[in-house]
Motif scaffolding. Structure first.
Motif, PDB file in Angstrom:
ATOM      1  N   LYS A   1     -70.926 -79.639 -28.127  1.00 32.06           N
ATOM      2  CA  LYS A   1     -72.258 -79.250 -27.671  1.00 32.06           C
ATOM      3  C   LYS A   1     -73.402 -80.116 -28.182  1.00 32.06           C
ATOM      4  CE  LYS A   1     -70.802 -74.464 -27.396  1.00 32.06           C
ATOM      5  NZ  LYS A   1     -70.826 -73.170 -28.006  1.00 32.06           N
ATOM      6  N   ALA A   2     -73.211 -80.799 -29.275  1.00 30.45           N
ATOM      7  CA  ALA A   2     -74.319 -81.531 -29.894  1.00 30.45           C
ATOM      8  C   ALA A   2     -74.764 -82.700 -29.023  1.00 30.45           C
ATOM      9  CB  ALA A   2     -73.912 -82.034 -31.274  1.00 30.45           C
ATOM     10  N   GLU A   3     -76.074 -82.854 -28.930  1.00 27.71           N
ATOM     11  CA  GLU A   3     -76.670 -83.989 -28.224  1.00 27.71           C
ATOM     12  C   GLU A   3     -76.783 -85.161 -29.204  1.00 27.71           C
ATOM     13  OE1 GLU A   3     -77.406 -83.955 -24.988  1.00 27.71           O
ATOM     14  OE2 GLU A   3     -76.748 -81.860 -24.819  1.00 27.71           O
ATOM     15  N   GLY A   4     -76.963 -86.342 -28.697  1.00 26.20           N
ATOM     16  CA  GLY A   4     -77.027 -87.548 -29.528  1.00 26.20           C
ATOM     17  C   GLY A   4     -78.041 -87.479 -30.650  1.00 26.20           C
ATOM     18  N   ASP A   5     -79.261 -86.987 -30.364  1.00 23.10           N
ATOM     19  CA  ASP A   5     -80.280 -86.916 -31.400  1.00 23.10           C
ATOM     20  C   ASP A   5     -79.934 -85.855 -32.451  1.00 23.10           C
ATOM     21  OD1 ASP A   5     -80.693 -84.953 -29.418  1.00 23.10           O
ATOM     22  OD2 ASP A   5     -82.841 -84.810 -29.874  1.00 23.10           O
TER      23      ASP A   5
ATOM     24  N   LEU B   1     -70.286 -80.249 -33.009  1.00 25.60           N
ATOM     25  CA  LEU B   1     -70.489 -81.690 -32.840  1.00 25.60           C
ATOM     26  C   LEU B   1     -69.667 -82.234 -31.679  1.00 25.60           C
ATOM     27  CD1 LEU B   1     -70.558 -82.808 -36.572  1.00 25.60           C
ATOM     28  CD2 LEU B   1     -72.411 -83.141 -34.917  1.00 25.60           C
ATOM     29  N   GLN B   2     -68.438 -81.761 -31.580  1.00 25.63           N
ATOM     30  CA  GLN B   2     -67.539 -82.289 -30.558  1.00 25.63           C
ATOM     31  C   GLN B   2     -67.868 -81.777 -29.166  1.00 25.63           C
ATOM     32  OE1 GLN B   2     -63.396 -81.417 -31.216  1.00 25.63           O
ATOM     33  NE2 GLN B   2     -62.784 -83.286 -30.171  1.00 25.63           N
TER      34      GLN B   2
ATOM     35  N   HIS C   1     -67.217 -72.652 -41.843  1.00 21.26           N
ATOM     36  CA  HIS C   1     -68.470 -73.217 -41.336  1.00 21.26           C
ATOM     37  C   HIS C   1     -68.288 -74.693 -40.965  1.00 21.26           C
ATOM     38  CE1 HIS C   1     -73.015 -72.622 -41.382  1.00 21.26           C
ATOM     39  NE2 HIS C   1     -72.780 -73.750 -40.765  1.00 21.26           N
ATOM     40  N   LEU C   2     -67.571 -75.428 -41.794  1.00 20.37           N
ATOM     41  CA  LEU C   2     -67.298 -76.837 -41.468  1.00 20.37           C
ATOM     42  C   LEU C   2     -66.536 -76.955 -40.151  1.00 20.37           C
ATOM     43  CD1 LEU C   2     -66.400 -78.320 -44.961  1.00 20.37           C
ATOM     44  CD2 LEU C   2     -68.304 -79.004 -43.498  1.00 20.37           C
ATOM     45  N   ASN C   3     -65.590 -76.046 -39.937  1.00 19.01           N
ATOM     46  CA  ASN C   3     -64.855 -76.059 -38.667  1.00 19.01           C
ATOM     47  C   ASN C   3     -65.783 -75.763 -37.498  1.00 19.01           C
ATOM     48  OD1 ASN C   3     -62.278 -76.725 -39.635  1.00 19.01           O
ATOM     49  ND2 ASN C   3     -61.927 -74.621 -40.268  1.00 19.01           N
ATOM     50  N   GLN C   4     -66.730 -74.851 -37.675  1.00 19.01           N
ATOM     51  CA  GLN C   4     -67.700 -74.544 -36.622  1.00 19.01           C
ATOM     52  C   GLN C   4     -68.606 -75.742 -36.346  1.00 19.01           C
ATOM     53  OE1 GLN C   4     -69.684 -71.023 -37.995  1.00 19.01           O
ATOM     54  NE2 GLN C   4     -67.863 -69.748 -37.747  1.00 19.01           N
ATOM     55  N   VAL C   5     -69.013 -76.428 -37.413  1.00 21.32           N
ATOM     56  CA  VAL C   5     -69.852 -77.620 -37.249  1.00 21.32           C
ATOM     57  C   VAL C   5     -69.083 -78.691 -36.479  1.00 21.32           C
ATOM     58  CG1 VAL C   5     -70.946 -79.535 -38.497  1.00 21.32           C
ATOM     59  CG2 VAL C   5     -71.301 -77.175 -39.263  1.00 21.32           C
ATOM     60  N   THR C   6     -67.827 -78.879 -36.839  1.00 19.44           N
ATOM     61  CA  THR C   6     -66.997 -79.863 -36.143  1.00 19.44           C
ATOM     62  C   THR C   6     -66.908 -79.532 -34.652  1.00 19.44           C
ATOM     63  OG1 THR C   6     -65.704 -80.227 -38.143  1.00 19.44           O
ATOM     64  CG2 THR C   6     -64.701 -80.937 -36.060  1.00 19.44           C
ATOM     65  N   HIS C   7     -66.677 -78.284 -34.341  1.00 15.23           N
ATOM     66  CA  HIS C   7     -66.579 -77.871 -32.929  1.00 15.23           C
ATOM     67  C   HIS C   7     -67.916 -78.093 -32.202  1.00 15.23           C
ATOM     68  CE1 HIS C   7     -65.010 -75.809 -29.459  1.00 15.23           C
ATOM     69  NE2 HIS C   7     -66.118 -75.065 -29.424  1.00 15.23           N
TER      70      HIS C   7
ATOM     71  N   VAL D   1     -76.800 -85.109 -33.366  1.00 17.57           N
ATOM     72  CA  VAL D   1     -75.764 -85.761 -34.170  1.00 17.57           C
ATOM     73  C   VAL D   1     -76.412 -86.705 -35.178  1.00 17.57           C
ATOM     74  CG1 VAL D   1     -73.767 -87.311 -34.132  1.00 17.57           C
ATOM     75  CG2 VAL D   1     -74.006 -85.530 -32.373  1.00 17.57           C
ATOM     76  N   ASP D   2     -77.358 -87.513 -34.706  1.00 17.78           N
ATOM     77  CA  ASP D   2     -78.057 -88.453 -35.586  1.00 17.78           C
ATOM     78  C   ASP D   2     -78.792 -87.729 -36.713  1.00 17.78           C
ATOM     79  OD1 ASP D   2     -77.164 -90.570 -34.070  1.00 17.78           O
ATOM     80  OD2 ASP D   2     -79.049 -90.795 -32.943  1.00 17.78           O
ATOM     81  N   ALA D   3     -79.346 -86.557 -36.422  1.00 17.81           N
ATOM     82  CA  ALA D   3     -80.136 -85.823 -37.410  1.00 17.81           C
ATOM     83  C   ALA D   3     -79.295 -85.295 -38.573  1.00 17.81           C
ATOM     84  CB  ALA D   3     -80.865 -84.656 -36.738  1.00 17.81           C
ATOM     85  N   VAL D   4     -77.998 -85.066 -38.349  1.00 18.16           N
ATOM     86  CA  VAL D   4     -77.170 -84.470 -39.406  1.00 18.16           C
ATOM     87  C   VAL D   4     -76.092 -85.393 -39.963  1.00 18.16           C
ATOM     88  CG1 VAL D   4     -77.549 -82.119 -38.570  1.00 18.16           C
ATOM     89  CG2 VAL D   4     -75.565 -83.406 -37.758  1.00 18.16           C
ATOM     90  N   THR D   5     -75.855 -86.517 -39.295  1.00 24.59           N
ATOM     91  CA  THR D   5     -74.719 -87.371 -39.663  1.00 24.59           C
ATOM     92  C   THR D   5     -74.764 -87.858 -41.108  1.00 24.59           C
ATOM     93  OG1 THR D   5     -74.329 -88.052 -37.390  1.00 24.59           O
ATOM     94  CG2 THR D   5     -73.498 -89.514 -39.113  1.00 24.59           C
TER      95      THR D   5
END
Length: 136
Positions: free
Chosen positions: A98-102, A95-96, A87-93, A104-108
């Motif tokens: 597809k994630a939009e700036g907001d 983030l790298q 799951h961490l690997n999926q989150v990393t992918h 990224v900010d919401a989960v960082t």
């Protein structure tokens, strides 16, 4: 002809099980389940139900079930941890790629704190294990 049922049924719950003796030999051909004990898997406590005294067979079946249940729970925990790595690997992918700036900010902050905590525990545990192996 019906299959032979096991002599005991364990209704699992979060910290153990309620133990029933299964009886299928009665005139009505019904399955009877008689509660005989409550088991706490965490501390190994077995409480007979009511004024019941557990037989040697009851105790042996409960001990066997507890050992198997502990093994299952341990295997399940390791599997859950391996899934967490996936799951961490999926989150990393995500983030790298597809994630939009907001997003990224919401989960960082939550991710950084959780990963820092995890890393601290992993480093400490590994250091303790290495220290013990050097001493022993």
């Amino acid at each position: 002809m019906a299959a032979e049922l096991p002599p005991y049924y364990f209704r699992t719950r979060e910290n153990g099980a309620i133990v029933f003796r299964v009886e299928q030999e009665n005139r009505m051909r019904r399955i009877e389940m008689d509660q005989i004990a409550v088991v706490n898997i965490r501390n190994g406590e077995v409480k007979p139900h009511g004024d019941r005294t557990l037989s040697i067979e009851d105790i042996a079946a409960i001990d066997t079930w507890m050992a198997e249940r502990r093994r299952i729970l341990s295997d399940r925990l390791v599997d859950d941890i391996r899934r967490t790595v996936d799951h961490l690997n999926q989150v990393t992918h995500w983030l790298q790629t597809k994630a939009e700036g907001d997003e990224v900010d919401a989960v960082t902050d939550d991710l950084l704190l959780a990963m820092h905590d995890l890393r601290s525990v992993l480093v400490r545990k590994r250091a303790e294990r290495l220290q013990k192996s050097r001493e022993g």
